[in-house]
Design a protein around this motif. Structure first.
Motif, short mmCIF file in Angstrom:
data_model
loop_
_atom_site.label_atom_id
_atom_site.label_comp_id
_atom_site.label_asym_id
_atom_site.label_seq_id
_atom_site.Cartn_x
_atom_site.Cartn_y
_atom_site.Cartn_z
N LYS A 78 -30.23 30.06 -14.77
CA LYS A 78 -29.74 30.17 -16.14
C LYS A 78 -30.75 29.74 -17.20
O LYS A 78 -30.47 29.87 -18.39
CB LYS A 78 -28.46 29.32 -16.31
CG LYS A 78 -27.33 29.67 -15.36
CD LYS A 78 -26.84 31.08 -15.58
CE LYS A 78 -25.67 31.41 -14.64
NZ LYS A 78 -25.17 32.79 -14.85
N ASP A 89 -15.23 39.40 -16.45
CA ASP A 89 -14.47 40.03 -15.38
C ASP A 89 -13.12 39.33 -15.26
O ASP A 89 -13.02 38.10 -15.35
CB ASP A 89 -15.24 39.91 -14.06
CG ASP A 89 -14.62 40.75 -12.95
OD1 ASP A 89 -13.46 41.16 -13.09
OD2 ASP A 89 -15.31 40.99 -11.94
N ASP A 109 -15.65 40.01 -9.48
CA ASP A 109 -16.77 39.06 -9.52
C ASP A 109 -16.26 37.73 -10.11
O ASP A 109 -16.06 37.63 -11.33
CB ASP A 109 -17.90 39.61 -10.38
CG ASP A 109 -19.13 38.70 -10.36
OD1 ASP A 109 -19.08 37.65 -9.69
OD2 ASP A 109 -20.14 39.06 -11.01
N GLU A 123 -30.52 37.26 -17.76
CA GLU A 123 -29.38 38.17 -17.71
C GLU A 123 -28.08 37.37 -17.68
O GLU A 123 -27.92 36.41 -16.93
CB GLU A 123 -29.47 39.06 -16.47
CG GLU A 123 -28.37 40.10 -16.40
CD GLU A 123 -28.50 40.97 -15.17
OE1 GLU A 123 -27.63 41.83 -14.95
OE2 GLU A 123 -29.49 40.78 -14.42
N GLY A 124 -27.14 37.80 -18.52
CA GLY A 124 -25.84 37.15 -18.56
C GLY A 124 -25.75 35.96 -19.49
O GLY A 124 -24.69 35.34 -19.60
N PHE A 136 -12.72 36.42 -12.81
CA PHE A 136 -13.20 35.08 -13.16
C PHE A 136 -12.06 34.17 -13.57
O PHE A 136 -12.04 32.98 -13.23
CB PHE A 136 -14.22 35.20 -14.30
CG PHE A 136 -14.70 33.88 -14.85
CD1 PHE A 136 -15.58 33.10 -14.12
CD2 PHE A 136 -14.26 33.42 -16.08
CE1 PHE A 136 -16.02 31.88 -14.62
CE2 PHE A 136 -14.69 32.21 -16.59
CZ PHE A 136 -15.58 31.44 -15.85
N LYS A 146 -17.74 35.04 -10.74
CA LYS A 146 -18.72 34.31 -11.53
C LYS A 146 -19.02 34.99 -12.87
O LYS A 146 -19.75 34.42 -13.68
CB LYS A 146 -20.03 34.15 -10.74
CG LYS A 146 -19.89 33.38 -9.44
CD LYS A 146 -19.49 31.93 -9.67
CE LYS A 146 -19.44 31.16 -8.37
NZ LYS A 146 -19.04 29.74 -8.58
N ASN A 147 -18.47 36.17 -13.10
CA ASN A 147 -18.73 36.93 -14.31
C ASN A 147 -17.64 36.63 -15.34
O ASN A 147 -16.47 36.92 -15.11
CB ASN A 147 -18.77 38.43 -13.99
CG ASN A 147 -19.14 39.26 -15.21
OD1 ASN A 147 -19.40 38.74 -16.29
ND2 ASN A 147 -19.16 40.58 -15.03
N THR A 148 -18.04 36.04 -16.46
CA THR A 148 -17.05 35.65 -17.47
C THR A 148 -16.43 36.85 -18.19
O THR A 148 -15.47 36.67 -18.94
CB THR A 148 -17.72 34.74 -18.52
OG1 THR A 148 -18.86 35.39 -19.08
CG2 THR A 148 -18.15 33.43 -17.87
N HIS A 172 -13.12 43.57 -11.70
CA HIS A 172 -14.21 44.10 -10.89
C HIS A 172 -14.47 43.24 -9.66
O HIS A 172 -15.34 43.58 -8.86
CB HIS A 172 -15.49 44.20 -11.73
CG HIS A 172 -15.37 45.12 -12.91
ND1 HIS A 172 -15.23 46.49 -12.78
CD2 HIS A 172 -15.32 44.86 -14.24
CE1 HIS A 172 -15.13 47.04 -13.99
NE2 HIS A 172 -15.18 46.08 -14.89
#
Length: 802
Positions: free
Chosen positions: A613, A566, A560, A655-656, A569, A562-564, A558
């Motif tokens: 976070k 994705d 991103d 979120e996340g 990443f 920073k998205n684990t 996708h």
């Protein structure tokens, strides 16, 4: 009267030995004098000239002599004194000559000389030639080789010497009594589980120790084609120049029947001992069997059951019998990385087989599930080793002198004294020198990064794809970040400004390791729309977003970083992965360092808004349990009340972020399971192919699914023996039916073995095989249970369990 050359040599040697306290060096001097006399008398041959160039440190002449055709032969010969040229270089301390000769030949590196029975490494240790010893170890010198009278390198080590400290620092000492006397000498790499590798991997574990100690290990596993006793077959008449994935050629598939499967799988699981670290061999056996069943026999059931049994056996062989697990165990990281690499190459071969996953999409799902299982098993083995070291090596380790003696309010400080900075010249000078070897062996962040180095080494040893390596490291880094966070936020002793400063410094060592091993699998140069649909492009011709078949446990692209969850990443550098996983811990340490300086609610709100976070419950817990130093200002009571009200009111997750419990948002879920990112076909070809322009053909051949004759003969023998056995059983059964058939009916039908249906093609090349291999429909009714790691296939309305 003039003496002949040998008489002069004898007389000179006698005088030298008699006048020297070191008899060994005296005999070396005599041997050198002998060579010079031979040269002056005109009786010097090429070996003498070679030895003299080493002794005289005439490296220019040595280089010219090493370029001669007989150079390798000369390096492995002894002179009249029984010494190798390499022995002279070692004793004389000629490091350049040592490197030049080792680059040419290493055959003599572990051979004792004929003068004292010492190997070159023994001489390097005896005369404390540390740089040469490191070079010899890099080229495969074995510290355990015995010389005359059973002497080894360990017996020549002198306590309190630089060489002894070097061997102790890098874990090369074999004195078990000494090792057990000190708890700091705990050997992380010494496995209590012999596994399938057993004692034969002592050399590998020594290499891992050297690699993590910073030495340049040369395992000779990556130099061109495979170099082992079972020579790789490259005959054009047998295999051809390259493996043809598009056509079914002779000697590029394995003939078998369904009753051969169990025996073939048993054979596959013996290859790790016969062909150490050659992970392409088990993958090639599986692939060649599958392509025979698929293309020639056209037997879908045989293909699916063979693959399912193979995946099940691989999972059971690495202690993951039914999908993924979160239980840490002391697994064999060499064995686990071995089978992870086998799956890696099997996926590569099946991708090259055009349309395979379109015909067998369930096999792709099983492969993804097994791949995820093995990555988690390998990561859990590393977690098991790290779990006991986190406290001592990171949380409790102190390198700043004043941190350990900091005094806190509300503590009993009657018997404590506040330390003062050292100011004397001797103390300052002591701080400038590096710590001693014993200090370095104490628990420190270095032990953590050595463990990461071992993981990275075994993955590289087995040529695992960089994208899979990145994911395995990511799982461990995520666990480390969550473990540090949970232990800090749940223990009051770590909630102070001084501890936060020291912890941030300790974690920076891990960051530095990530920078120095900064790998970045490049995003493949392909259409972005196709990249976003991968791996569904392997399964479907008509691509669309609402896929007919749903893959579980796989991450899509996708974009991103920073998205684990994705794929993008894992295509970033390793330092970015560490930073993302450590971000909650970094924010927590930042909150601890700044907390006492916040005196108004506006300052607190501004700090909280900067955190991405941390939730309010975690921030309030730290504020409530914070340990103030004696001279540190406390947070205003009004600010504390406002913060407490916010924590009770805004009890919502970030979120996340995954938490241990939905009811408690304090601790992070350190066993979160991530989806798998499988490399694209372009990435696999780029990694294991001939490269741009097809220049590196040796690398391409090395990773193709060719097999040695020894393995092919073993599989043929299995098939022949079992075929004969079944034919014999069929004949006995037919004869018995004829005797029992009172009506005289022909009993041949009762003994026939179902042969399946062959593919109708016009290729006469395989006509001698079709119909000649009899199958008994062993798997006609049997269905191997699907993996427990995902639900039943094809339910479009289910939610993704990952």
């Amino acid at each position: 009267m003039d003496l002949d050359p040998w008489s002069a040599i004898t007389k000179t040697a006698t005088s030298i030995i008699g006048s020297s306290a070191d008899t060994k060096m005296a005999q070396f001097e005599a041997a050198k004098k002998a060579l010079h006399l031979l040269q002056s008398s005109g009786a010097a041959d090429h070996l003498v000239e070679l030895c003299l160039s080493v002794i005289d440190e005439d490296n220019t002449k040595l280089l010219s002599l090493l370029n001669a055709p007989d150079a390798v032969k000369l390096l492995n010969e002894k002179d009249s004194s029984g010494l190798f040229p390499l022995t002279y270089a070692t004793v004389m301390g000629n490091e350049t000559a040592t490197t030049l000769m080792l680059n040419k030949s290493t055959e003599m590196i572990n051979t004792p000389d004929g003068l004292f029975g010492y190997t070159p490494l023994m001489w390097a240790v005896y005369y404390n030639r540390k740089d040469i010893a490191v070079e010899l170890l890099n080229y495969g010198a074995d510290p355990n080789v015995q010389g005359w009278n059973g002497v080894t390198v360990h017996e020549l080590l002198k306590p309190d010497s630089d060489m002894y400290d070097f061997f102790e620092e890098h874990g090369l000492l074999k004195d078990e009594a000494m090792a057990s006397s000190s708890p700091t000498n705990y050997d992380f790499y010494k496995s209590t589980n012999d596994g399938a590798f057993g004692a034969q991997d002592d050399e590998l574990m020594d290499s891992i120790r050297l690699k993590t100690a910073g030495l340049n290990v040369r395992p000779d596993l990556d130099d061109g084609l495979y170099k082992d006793n079972n020579a790789f077959i490259t005959s054009n008449s047998l295999l051809g120049d390259e493996f043809d994935f598009n056509r079914l050629l002779k000697n590029q598939y394995i003939i078998f029947s369904d009753y051969d499967i169990l025996a073939i799988l048993d054979l596959i699981f013996t290859l790790d001992t016969k062909f150490t670290h050659k992970t392409t061999y088990p993958a090639a056996v599986i692939y060649q069997c599958v392509r025979y069943a698929d293309h020639l026999k056209d037997n879908d059931t045989l293909v699916e059951n063979f693959m399912n049994l193979a995946f099940t056996k691989i999972r059971s062989n690495t202690s993951s019998k039914s999908g993924v697990t979160s239980v840490y165990s002391e697994g064999d990281i060499v064995l686990q990385s071995y089978w992870l690499s086998v799956l890696n190459f099997l996926f590569f071969y099946l991708c090259r087989d055009d349309g395979f996953f379109k015909r067998y999409p369930k096999i792709l799902q099983e492969l993804i599930t097994t791949l995820q299982s093995l990555m988690i098993e390998l990561a859990n083995s590393i977690k098991f080793r790290l779990n006991g070291m986190v406290d001592d090596c990171l949380l409790n380790y102190t390198s700043i002198p004043d941190i350990g003696t900091t005094l806190y309010k509300n503590d009993w400080n009657f018997f404590k004294k506040k330390s003062h900075a050292k100011s004397t010249y001797e103390e300052i000078l002591e701080m400038l020198y590096p710590p001693s070897v014993k200090e370095q062996l104490k628990p420190s962040p270095i032990r953590i990064i050595q463990t990461f180095g071992a993981l990275l080494y075994v993955l590289d040893l087995h040529n695992t794809h960089p994208l899979i390596t990145q994911q395995t490291l990511s799982i461990v880094f995520y666990w480390l970040g969550c473990t540090l966070f949970n232990r800090i936020v749940s223990q009051k002793k770590y909630m102070s400004r001084a501890k936060a400063i020291q912890l941030r410094l300790n974690i920076s060592v891990v960051e530095d390791w990530a920078r120095s091993n900064d790998r970045e699998p490049k995003i493949p140069d392909m259409d972005q729309d196709l990249l976003k649909l991968f791996p569904y492009t392997l399964m479907e011709d008509d691509l669309k977003e609402d896929h007919t078949l749903k893959l579980h446990g796989v991450a899509l692209f996708h974009g991103d970083p920073k998205n684990t969850f994705d794929s993008a990443f894992y295509h970033t550098d390793l330092y970015n992965i560490v930073t993302v996983h450590m971000e909650p811990t970094f924010e927590l340490l930042q909150w601890l360092q700044c907390l006492s300086g916040l005196q108004t609610s506006e300052e607190v709100d501004g700090m909280i808004s900067a955190f991405q976070k941390l939730n309010v419950a975690q921030l309030w817990t730290v504020m409530d349990k914070y340990r103030y130093e004696l001279d540190e200002a406390k947070v205003d009571k009004q600010v504390r009340k406002i913060m407490e009200k916010k924590a009770k009111k805004e009890n919502s997750p970030v979120e996340g972020i995954s938490y241990v419990s939905k009811d408690s948002l304090l601790l992070l879920n350190q066993d979160l399971q991530f989806p798998v990112v499988i490399p694209t076909v372009l990435e696999m070809v780029d990694q294991y192919g001939a490269g741009i322009g097809g220049v590196n053909k040796e690398r391409a051949i090395k990773f193709q699914p060719f097999l040695p004759v020894e393995i092919l003969d073993s599989v043929d023998e299995i098939h022949e023996q079992r075929t004969k056995l079944r034919e014999q059983q069929a004949e006995e059964e037919t004869l018995q039916n004829e005797l029992d058939d009172s009506d005289g009916e022909d009993g041949d039908e009762a003994g026939k073995v179902h042969t399946g249906q062959d593919k109708n093609d016009n290729d006469d090349e395989h006509s001698h095989i079709k119909g000649s291999v009899k199958d008994d429909d062993l798997f006609g009714e049997l269905r191997v249970p699907s993996s427990l790691a995902h639900r039943e296939w094809g339910n479009e309305n289910e939610i993704n369990p990952w």
